[in-house]
Design an enzyme around this catalytic site. Structure first.
Site, mmCIF file in Angstrom:
data_model
loop_
_atom_site.group_PDB
_atom_site.id
_atom_site.type_symbol
_atom_site.label_atom_id
_atom_site.label_comp_id
_atom_site.label_asym_id
_atom_site.label_seq_id
_atom_site.Cartn_x
_atom_site.Cartn_y
_atom_site.Cartn_z
ATOM 1 N N GLU A 240 -4.416 -12.313 13.995
ATOM 2 C CA GLU A 240 -4.083 -10.763 13.892
ATOM 3 C C GLU A 240 -5.299 -9.815 14.440
ATOM 4 O O GLU A 240 -5.072 -8.833 14.938
ATOM 5 C CB GLU A 240 -3.514 -10.604 12.718
ATOM 6 C CG GLU A 240 -2.828 -9.009 12.525
ATOM 7 C CD GLU A 240 -2.017 -9.089 11.243
ATOM 8 O OE1 GLU A 240 -0.846 -9.132 11.353
ATOM 9 O OE2 GLU A 240 -2.682 -8.600 10.015
ATOM 10 N N GLY B 229 -5.032 -5.085 5.504
ATOM 11 C CA GLY B 229 -4.388 -6.329 4.779
ATOM 12 C C GLY B 229 -4.944 -7.604 4.788
ATOM 13 O O GLY B 229 -4.969 -8.133 3.661
ATOM 14 N N ARG B 230 -5.177 -8.074 5.894
ATOM 15 C CA ARG B 230 -5.844 -9.286 6.070
ATOM 16 C C ARG B 230 -7.275 -9.667 5.494
ATOM 17 O O ARG B 230 -7.729 -10.793 5.344
ATOM 18 C CB ARG B 230 -5.780 -9.918 7.357
ATOM 19 C CG ARG B 230 -6.383 -8.993 8.568
ATOM 20 C CD ARG B 230 -5.820 -9.328 9.733
ATOM 21 N NE ARG B 230 -6.690 -8.459 10.885
ATOM 22 C CZ ARG B 230 -6.293 -7.259 11.176
ATOM 23 N NH1 ARG B 230 -5.111 -6.914 10.593
ATOM 24 N NH2 ARG B 230 -6.905 -6.441 12.009
ATOM 25 N N HIS C 140 -2.817 -38.109 10.710
ATOM 26 C CA HIS C 140 -1.582 -38.731 10.932
ATOM 27 C C HIS C 140 -0.607 -37.782 11.363
ATOM 28 O O HIS C 140 0.594 -38.413 11.499
ATOM 29 C CB HIS C 140 -1.266 -39.731 9.577
ATOM 30 C CG HIS C 140 -1.818 -40.738 9.135
ATOM 31 N ND1 HIS C 140 -1.884 -41.824 9.698
ATOM 32 C CD2 HIS C 140 -3.146 -40.621 8.261
ATOM 33 C CE1 HIS C 140 -2.999 -42.840 8.835
ATOM 34 N NE2 HIS C 140 -3.483 -41.769 8.145
ATOM 35 N N LYS D 34 9.137 -5.152 14.375
ATOM 36 C CA LYS D 34 9.572 -4.547 13.200
ATOM 37 C C LYS D 34 10.531 -3.330 13.649
ATOM 38 O O LYS D 34 11.415 -3.051 12.893
ATOM 39 C CB LYS D 34 8.412 -4.064 12.336
ATOM 40 C CG LYS D 34 7.869 -5.216 11.660
ATOM 41 C CD LYS D 34 6.464 -4.643 11.337
ATOM 42 C CE LYS D 34 6.380 -3.901 10.264
ATOM 43 N NZ LYS D 34 5.011 -3.466 9.745
ATOM 44 N N GLU E 87 10.132 -5.703 4.021
ATOM 45 C CA GLU E 87 10.707 -7.230 3.419
ATOM 46 C C GLU E 87 10.224 -7.153 1.821
ATOM 47 O O GLU E 87 10.424 -7.651 0.946
ATOM 48 C CB GLU E 87 9.724 -8.074 4.210
ATOM 49 C CG GLU E 87 10.168 -8.160 5.562
ATOM 50 C CD GLU E 87 9.081 -7.465 6.556
ATOM 51 O OE1 GLU E 87 9.085 -8.165 7.593
ATOM 52 O OE2 GLU E 87 8.551 -6.599 6.089
ATOM 53 N N LYS F 169 0.811 -1.347 -0.048
ATOM 54 C CA LYS F 169 -0.111 0.082 0.271
ATOM 55 C C LYS F 169 1.010 1.383 -0.065
ATOM 56 O O LYS F 169 0.660 2.177 -0.831
ATOM 57 C CB LYS F 169 -0.997 -0.047 1.153
ATOM 58 C CG LYS F 169 -2.007 1.197 1.358
ATOM 59 C CD LYS F 169 -2.664 1.154 2.614
ATOM 60 C CE LYS F 169 -3.837 0.173 2.404
ATOM 61 N NZ LYS F 169 -4.838 0.114 3.589
#
Length: 571
Positions: A359, A272-273, A390, A515, A218, A212
């Site tokens: 979050e 964002g999510r 399993h 961060k 990153e 954005k």
């Protein structure tokens, strides 16, 4: 006890008292009541939702609906839809629902119908996707661009990856993506870049940078990595042909070398999510599958959104799911939930919902800053069946009690029938879908085992206590439309939990501290490797670890500057 939280309400206290009654029951007995079970099975637009294996009675549900009224749930849902700034700590509206609204809908924010802006962006995406897929948009050397690498992190990665994983084995979507590839690059670990770019040619690759602000550390490092990969072979002028952006910072987009005309917008009212139905997801997915297929996904999401907004609480799937989660987490004390899709195509559902949920609701204070006097949020994890059986089912059957969501579909994307087999492959898979929920609910008693003449010394090891809650979601099929429905179901479920707990599900201040501390470490690493500067300003433990790390790294203080890439970057 803190004042002013939902825990002060009479409905809350009544549910607390009701826990004692539930603790006297067992799901073996509750499931004998067919009227109760009938009332706990709902069907909406082809989706069957069964919560009869929850540790709940009709009285429990009535109490949870009263709690929803005390929390003013209906008013909060409407406040979200009406564009009020319910994300108070960031002074933002929460309107991801507008991203999937039909063209003629009206959803207002600050007096403006944002659906018009959404469709302006969708039309731009559709036009660009058609140009790329038709071969009208070509790369710097005149070749069509058939490979897309989408760079993002968090919600700008997990959501699109979930949808892509669900669609890539759907026959109709698969046909639309023939001859094309879509990859995602999120982790700043160079191994992830190596995996994302392995085997690709710069000449046929388009990179989508999703940020954005165009400042996410990153994401931008990965973007610069891809830019260098492209320019090392095609030259600096190739960037405008091989890189596009999803961003609102057109100044930085241009400075990066991307033509601002090839930047696609999204808005402050999109978290964002919750952004997969914005350009964040719609753009790369449309480049791969075509806009019309992605529009089916948006229509499915909108269908469940409408159900959520307009259906009475007692029949409302996201509301019931959210209230049951509040019941399990806060009243029964189960901190985790397992998401168990009996479909390999939904392999990325749990990781995506893990982020959306944890979050959103991983908070310790109410929206007004008051410390919560109860536990909120859930630990989410999961794995497709039967793989999970399993892996961690041992724990959920005989260890900790973890409520489970079983998700299956009536039809398989890839049916296999073989002569001589007792059942089809999908029937075998779904046999486990039905059986595991009952196994958790009923368990197996000492008396059952003794009747089977099990050796006495093994009886304690083979007892299953049962009484472990689960719910079942059965889709008619797994396609773009139902994937949209499923996404909306979980997104709105998570919002319901936050509305009831009285927290802000739409900020994420908890990700900031690490961060900011990383910035200091980054500076130290740069100084140490380029100027041989000593490690200083950290506690003993961090200093020791940094020194040990730097011992194994090559100093670049006196070396000739050059780009270093793994061999698989080379095409």
């Amino acid at each position: 006890m803190a004042k002013g939280t939902i825990a002060d309400s009479a409905a809350w206290k009544k549910l607390q008292g009701h826990v004692e009654d539930i603790n006297k029951t067992h799901l073996r007995d509750l499931l004998k009541d067919e009227k109760r079970c009938q009332g706990m099975i709902k069907e909406v637009d082809g989706i069957v939702f069964d919560y009869s294996r929850q540790r709940a009675t009709a009285e429990t549900v009535e109490g949870l609906l009263s709690l929803a009224q005390a929390a003013k749930l209906s008013e909060k849902i409407e406040a979200m839809w009406s564009g009020q700034r319910i994300n108070e700590t960031e002074d933002r509206a929460v309107l991801h629902v507008a991203l999937r609204a039909p063209r003629d809908a009206e959803i207002l924010c600050d007096g403006k119908n944002v659906v018009l802006e959404v469709w302006a962006t969708l039309d731009k995406i559709k036009a660009f996707a058609e140009r790329l897929r038709s071969g009208d948009w070509i790369g710097a050397t005149g070749k069509p661009l058939t490979d897309v690498v989408a760079i993002g992190i968090g919600g700008s990665f997990l959501g699109p990856l979930f949808v892509h994983s669900a669609l890539e084995t759907d026959p109709s979507a698969q046909e639309l993506s023939k001859g094309r590839s879509l990859r995602f690059l999120s982790n700043v670990d160079p191994v992830d870049a190596s995996i994302a770019l392995k085997g690709l040619s710069q000449e046929t690759t388009l990179v989508v940078v999703v940020s954005k602000t165009f400042t996410t550390a990153e994401t931008m490092l990965n973007a610069r990595t891809c830019r260098t990969w492209i320019t090392s072979k095609l030259g600096a002028d190739a960037v405008s042909k091989h890189m596009i952006a999803v961003s609102t910072n057109l100044k930085l987009v241009k400075e990066f070398g991307i033509d601002p005309e090839n930047a696609f917008a999204f808005w402050d009212w999109v978290g964002g999510r919750y952004s997969v139905t914005s350009a964040v997801g719609v753009l790369p997915l449309s480049l791969h599958y075509g806009f019309e297929k992605v529009e089916e996904f948006l229509q499915g999401t909108w269908s469940m959104d409408q159900h959520f907004r307009n259906t009475p609480l007692e029949k409302n799937l996201p509301v019931l799911l959210g209230l049951l989660s509040v019941w399990n987490v806060t009243f029964l004390g189960y901190p985790a939930r397992a998401i168990l899709p009996y479909s390999q195509a939904l392999q990325k559902l749990a990781p995506h919902i893990q982020q959306v949920s944890m979050e959103s609701n991983g908070k310790g204070v109410a929206i007004d800053g008051t410390r919560l006097p109860f536990e909120a949020g859930e630990i989410e994890f999961g794995e497709p069946g039967t793989n999970g059986q399993h892996s961690f089912y041992q724990l959920i059957h005989q260890g900790r009690t973890i409520p489970c969501d079983f998700i299956g579909s009536v039809k398989s994307q890839k049916p296999i029938y073989m002569i001589g087999e007792k059942v089809s492959n999908h029937d075998e898979l779904m046999s486990n879908f039905f059986a595991q929920a009952d196994a958790l609910a009923y368990g197996k008693t000492r008396e059952d085992l003794q009747a089977e003449n099990v050796k006495e010394s093994l009886v304690p090891h083979k007892v299953f206590t049962g009484n472990r809650p689960s719910l079942s979601i059965l889709l008619p099929a797994l396609n773009a439309y139902t994937v949209g429905q499923l996404l909306s179901l979980y997104e709105n479920r998570i919002a319901v939990q936050g509305f009831v707990w009285g927290i802000n599900s739409f900020d994420q201040w908890g990700v900031e501290l690490g961060k900011s501390l990383a910035t200091k470490v980054r500076s130290q690493l740069n100084e140490a490797r380029t100027k041989d500067a000593p490690v200083q300003g950290f506690n003993y433990s961090t200093t020791y670890l940094l020194k040990h790390y730097l011992k194994g790294k090559t100093s670049v203080a006196n070396s000739d500057p050059k780009n270093v890439f793994p061999s698989e970057f080379q095409s």
